[in-house]
Design a protein around this motif. Structure first.
Motif, short mmCIF file in Angstrom:
data_model
loop_
_atom_site.label_atom_id
_atom_site.label_comp_id
_atom_site.label_asym_id
_atom_site.label_seq_id
_atom_site.Cartn_x
_atom_site.Cartn_y
_atom_site.Cartn_z
N MET A 1 -38.42 44.01 -31.39
CA MET A 1 -39.50 44.87 -31.87
C MET A 1 -40.09 45.67 -30.71
N ARG A 2 -40.81 46.71 -31.07
CA ARG A 2 -41.34 47.62 -30.07
C ARG A 2 -42.32 46.95 -29.12
N GLU A 3 -43.13 46.05 -29.63
CA GLU A 3 -44.15 45.44 -28.77
C GLU A 3 -43.57 44.44 -27.78
N THR A 4 -42.35 44.00 -27.97
CA THR A 4 -41.73 43.06 -27.04
C THR A 4 -40.65 43.71 -26.18
N LEU A 5 -40.52 45.03 -26.23
CA LEU A 5 -39.48 45.70 -25.47
C LEU A 5 -39.73 45.60 -23.97
N GLN A 6 -40.98 45.77 -23.55
CA GLN A 6 -41.28 45.64 -22.12
C GLN A 6 -41.10 44.20 -21.65
N LEU A 7 -41.41 43.24 -22.50
CA LEU A 7 -41.17 41.84 -22.17
C LEU A 7 -39.68 41.60 -21.98
N LEU A 8 -38.85 42.21 -22.80
CA LEU A 8 -37.40 42.09 -22.65
C LEU A 8 -36.94 42.67 -21.32
N GLY A 9 -37.47 43.84 -20.96
CA GLY A 9 -37.06 44.46 -19.70
C GLY A 9 -37.47 43.67 -18.48
N SER A 10 -38.70 43.18 -18.45
CA SER A 10 -39.17 42.41 -17.30
C SER A 10 -38.44 41.08 -17.19
N THR A 11 -38.15 40.44 -18.32
CA THR A 11 -37.41 39.18 -18.28
C THR A 11 -35.97 39.39 -17.82
N ALA A 12 -35.37 40.51 -18.23
CA ALA A 12 -34.01 40.81 -17.77
C ALA A 12 -33.98 41.01 -16.27
N ILE A 13 -34.99 41.65 -15.70
CA ILE A 13 -35.06 41.79 -14.24
C ILE A 13 -35.23 40.44 -13.57
N LEU A 14 -36.02 39.57 -14.17
CA LEU A 14 -36.20 38.23 -13.61
C LEU A 14 -34.89 37.46 -13.57
N ILE A 15 -34.11 37.52 -14.65
CA ILE A 15 -32.82 36.81 -14.69
C ILE A 15 -31.85 37.42 -13.68
N ALA A 16 -31.80 38.75 -13.63
CA ALA A 16 -30.90 39.41 -12.68
C ALA A 16 -31.29 39.11 -11.24
N ALA A 17 -32.59 39.02 -10.96
CA ALA A 17 -33.05 38.71 -9.61
C ALA A 17 -32.66 37.28 -9.22
N LYS A 18 -32.76 36.35 -10.16
CA LYS A 18 -32.33 34.98 -9.87
C LYS A 18 -30.83 34.93 -9.59
N PHE A 19 -30.08 35.81 -10.22
CA PHE A 19 -28.63 35.82 -10.07
C PHE A 19 -28.19 36.49 -8.78
#
Length: 412
Positions: free
Chosen positions: A222-240
């Motif tokens: 949903m639109r309200e969780t799109l930024q949450l998706l982007g920030s979490t994806a950066i967190l996972i990529a940074a851990k990797f």
């Protein structure tokens, strides 16, 4: 560091380019600041191979012990020859014929004659006829550096290229009832700013965008969780990919505390489960660095190719392009823009693409440079407009008609 608020619909003023990551020799990441540039750590010198010492013992005659005395091979042969001659004299004195086996043994004792010099010269001539390969071995010069893994470099990138077939993306936006292409572009623009703020590797940014696309291709967001998706994806990529990734509180801060810690952690689990924990997605940036090294491109040319490649992150029309092909096309376009030649046999060998395979993608990339920048999507162009990145965003694209003439005449 000003927070990026959610109320602005992921649109914020572009952060100043305080620091960035620059590659040296196409392999080493160096973080520099335009105000006080610093050099990166020096490479550790490879130890010399101590096992290649010359063995002088091979030139010394091997000796054997006989009767408590050391007798050399040469002395043994002379003694054996004298004993054989004495036996022959004794046989002649008795009037008996010597057996054939005794004569053979006497012949074997004689030292072997050295090979004729003509035979050795023939061997040298045969080796001189071997033709060198048509491509350059770009990894040969780094074989002594254990940190580069030069002996496995080609196998690693061949494996990554094979894995691309597992991560083929198709259009997914029609499956998202509350999202559109413009929202995705704004999200990626914001993710570029986050990468600059946290001084993350460029591989982290590319991987995070890939994680967002693969997640949206399998789940509804949903639109309200799109930024949450982007920030979490950066967190996972940074851990990797990062040595010291940012903590959860940092990502909550850049979202202006619009989400709770539990929501971010729940989204992290949701992304990993949806992607079945297989997040080693091949990204174009890794291939681009490799291909630039094969082309012996300088840092400015590599930065120009990076700028073209990073512009494609915001474009939904490029999500189904393979990472290796996209990297090869960006590099070829950068070489033509800098008038540094075209596709070489070395690039064809290491990339696996012929120049005809890149024509269509080169046209699209050149048109992307010609397109007028969107006022909402300034992060990439503002980033590469800085002197730290050689101001490559100001380099004009190729003339469309000139490019078409070169493509039709196969002069690239």
């Amino acid at each position: 560091m000003p927070p990026v608020t959610k109320a602005k619909s992921l649109q914020s003023e572009p952060f100043g380019v305080e620091s960035s990551i620059i590659e040296k020799d196409g392999d080493l990441h160096i973080k520099r600041s335009p105000s006080s540039p610093q050099g990166g750590p020096k490479k550790r010198s490879a130890f010399e191979d101590l096992t290649n010492a010359k063995q002088s013992q091979a030139h010394v005659l091997v000796s054997k012990r006989k009767g408590g005395k050391v007798v050399s091979k040469k002395t043994q042969k002379n003694t054996a020859g004298q004993e054989a001659s004495k036996k022959d004299e004794n046989i002649k004195s008795t009037g008996c014929k010597a057996p054939q086996e005794h004569l053979d043994n006497a012949k074997e004792v004689k030292p072997k004659t050295p090979e004729a010099p003509e035979e050795k010269s023939d061997v040298v001539d045969k080796s001189a006829d071997v033709q060198p390969p048509v491509f350059d071995d770009v990894d040969e010069e780094n074989l002594r550096d254990p940190f580069l893994n030069a002996i496995y470099a080609k196998d690693i990138f061949d494996y990554m290229k094979d894995r691309e077939e597992k991560f083929v993306l198709k259009g997914y936006m029609e499956k998202q009832p509350d999202l559109n292409i413009e929202m995705r572009a704004i999200l990626v623009d914001w993710m570029v700013e986050v990468q600059e703020n946290f001084e993350l590797n460029h591989e982290t940014l590319y991987l995070a965008v890939k994680l967002v696309d693969h997640y949206l291709a399998k789940a509804v967001c949903m639109r309200e969780t799109l930024q949450l998706l982007g920030s979490t994806a950066i967190l996972i990529a940074a851990k990797f990919d990062e040595r010291c990734p940012p903590c959860v509180d940092d990502f909550l801060y850049i979202c202006d505390d619009a989400y709770q810690r539990e929501e971010l952690l729940s989204m992290e689990v949701n992304i990993l489960r949806t992607l079945k924990f297989d997040i080693n997605v091949p990204v174009a940036y890794r291939f681009l660095r490799r291909y630039a090294k094969c082309a012996r491109a300088n840092l400015e040319t590599l930065t120009l190719a990076r700028y073209i490649c990073e512009l494609t992150l915001q474009e939904y029309e490029f999500i189904w392009e393979s990472a290796s092909k996209l990297a090869a096309s960006c590099l070829l376009l950068a070489l033509k823009m800098k008038d540094l030649g075209g596709w070489t046999p070395t690039l064809q060998y290491y990339t696996g693409y012929q120049v005809a395979d890149l024509h269509s993608l080169m046209r699209r990339l050149n048109l992307l440079l010609y397109s007028k920048p969107d006022e909402k999507l300034k992060a990439v162009r503002y980033k590469y407009d800085h002197k730290v990145f050689f101001e490559v965003a100001k380099i004009p694209p190729l003339d469309v008609l000139k490019l078409e003439e070169q493509l039709k005449s196969n002069t690239i």
